[in-house]
Each structure stands twice: as structure tokens, then as C-alpha cells.
Design an enzyme around this catalytic site. Structure first.
Site, short mmCIF file in Angstrom:
data_model
loop_
_atom_site.label_atom_id
_atom_site.label_comp_id
_atom_site.label_asym_id
_atom_site.label_seq_id
_atom_site.Cartn_x
_atom_site.Cartn_y
_atom_site.Cartn_z
N ASP A 8 -26.96 28.85 -16.57
CA ASP A 8 -27.31 29.87 -15.59
C ASP A 8 -28.28 30.82 -16.28
O ASP A 8 -27.86 31.70 -17.03
CB ASP A 8 -26.05 30.62 -15.13
CG ASP A 8 -26.36 31.78 -14.20
OD1 ASP A 8 -27.27 31.65 -13.37
OD2 ASP A 8 -25.69 32.83 -14.32
N GLU A 68 -29.73 26.07 -13.26
CA GLU A 68 -29.93 26.67 -11.94
C GLU A 68 -31.41 26.99 -11.77
O GLU A 68 -32.05 27.52 -12.68
CB GLU A 68 -29.09 27.94 -11.79
CG GLU A 68 -29.20 28.55 -10.41
CD GLU A 68 -28.23 29.70 -10.19
OE1 GLU A 68 -28.45 30.44 -9.21
OE2 GLU A 68 -27.28 29.85 -10.96
N HIS A 141 -21.51 34.95 -15.59
CA HIS A 141 -22.65 34.06 -15.90
C HIS A 141 -22.17 32.75 -16.51
O HIS A 141 -22.75 31.69 -16.27
CB HIS A 141 -23.63 34.76 -16.84
CG HIS A 141 -24.20 36.02 -16.25
ND1 HIS A 141 -25.12 36.00 -15.22
CD2 HIS A 141 -23.95 37.32 -16.51
CE1 HIS A 141 -25.42 37.25 -14.89
NE2 HIS A 141 -24.73 38.07 -15.66
#
Length: 167
Positions: A8, A68, A141
Site C-alpha cells: 500500500d 495498490e 496501512h
């Protein structure tokens, strides 16, 4: 058996998560977050993300990686800095040698919760449930990075089924 690294990306906080996949079973091996100071020069922040992700790769030897994708944001500066962190993350994992999985936020949420607009708490809860963790993974996160890895595992399974069905 596959070992999937989910990422992420973010300039201030880059989450990472390592998920092992054996058949349809998923197991969390490790997760964490790389934090950089807004007081540090951009080059130092990006270098920290790169170096720490390379340490994760060296330690856990993932066989696949997923990240991501950057979503559109009204704050161009935030989107740009996230894109820089994402690029460095991709560079740090380039040695893994497999195609990189890239998934949007809605796609990740859908894969993990069944709802493409799920909130952070729902994602954390489902990551904990899917991976059989005792507590919600923190910080968020890291939970998001584990969700990226789970999404990749599910997507990979769907692609394999499709290949078998279509020959």
C-alpha cells in the site's frame, strides 16, 4: 506454495504485508509499515521506502508482488507523491521476477469484504478474519497491504480457473 508481497504505497506511510498461499488457504507471515518524516528531503524519503522494501524482499523471498494503484484525488500533490512512492516500491520489488499485480482501491475492498466502498474498519476486520489473526492488523496501512496481497491471491485463483475452463 506462493509467498505474496502486498504493498500500500504512500510517501508518509508505505504498508507492506506478506501472505502465504497454499491452495485456497491464506496465512499471514508478516506485515509492517515504512514511515518517513515530512521534514526529510524527498530523495531521502524515497530512498528509505526503497531500501526497507528491499529488506522485506530479501527476508521473506516473495514469489509474487501486488501493489495498490494510485486513485484519482482532488489533491494533486498527494496523488503525485503517492505515485512517486509507488514507483519506488515497484523498483524495489523488480527482482522478484514475476508480473506485478496492480489493483485499485475498490477492487481490493471488493475482494476482501465483498463491498467496493467498504470503510477502513471493515477492511481490517475482514483481513483479520481471512488470515485468522487474533487482532486487527495495525497500522491501517499494513492492513491495506495485506488486503492487496489477499486480492492478488483471489485474482490469481480466478485467472487460473479461467485458463483451465478456456483451455
Amino acid at each position: 506454495m506462493l509467498v505474496i508481497l502486498g504493498i500500500d504505497p504512500g510517501l508518509s506511510n508505505t504498508g507492506w504485508g506478506i501472505v502465504e498461499q497454499a491452495g485456497s488457504a491464506l496465512r499471514c507471515l508478516a506485515y509492517g509499515c515504512i514511515d518517513t518524516s515530512s521534514d526529510a528531503p524527498l530523495s531521502k524519503r524515497l530512498s528509505t521506502i526503497h531500501d526497507e522494501l528491499q529488506e522485506v524482499v530479501a527476508r521473506y523471498q516473495p514469489t509474487e508482488c501486488a501493489v495498490e494503484s494510485v486513485y484519482f484525488s482532488t489533491n494533486v500533490k498527494t496523488a503525485f507523491s503517492t505515485g512517486q512512492a509507488r514507483g519506488v516500491a515497484i523498483l524495489a520489488t523488480a527482482g522478484i521476477g514475476t508480473a506485478l499485480g496492480e489493483y485499485g482501491p475498490g477492487e481490493i475492498k471488493m475482494a476482501v469484504t465483498g463491498n467496493g466502498s467498504a470503510d477502513k474498519h471493515q477492511v481490517q476486520y475482514m483481513v483479520r478474519t481471512i488470515l485468522g489473526l487474533r487482532l486487527d492488523p495495525e497500522p491501517e496501512h499494513a492492513a491495506d497491504a495485506l488486503a492487496v496481497a489477499i486480492c492478488h491471491a483471489h485474482s490469481r485463483g480466478a485467472r487460473m480457473l479461467h485458463r483451465r475452463a478456456t483451455g
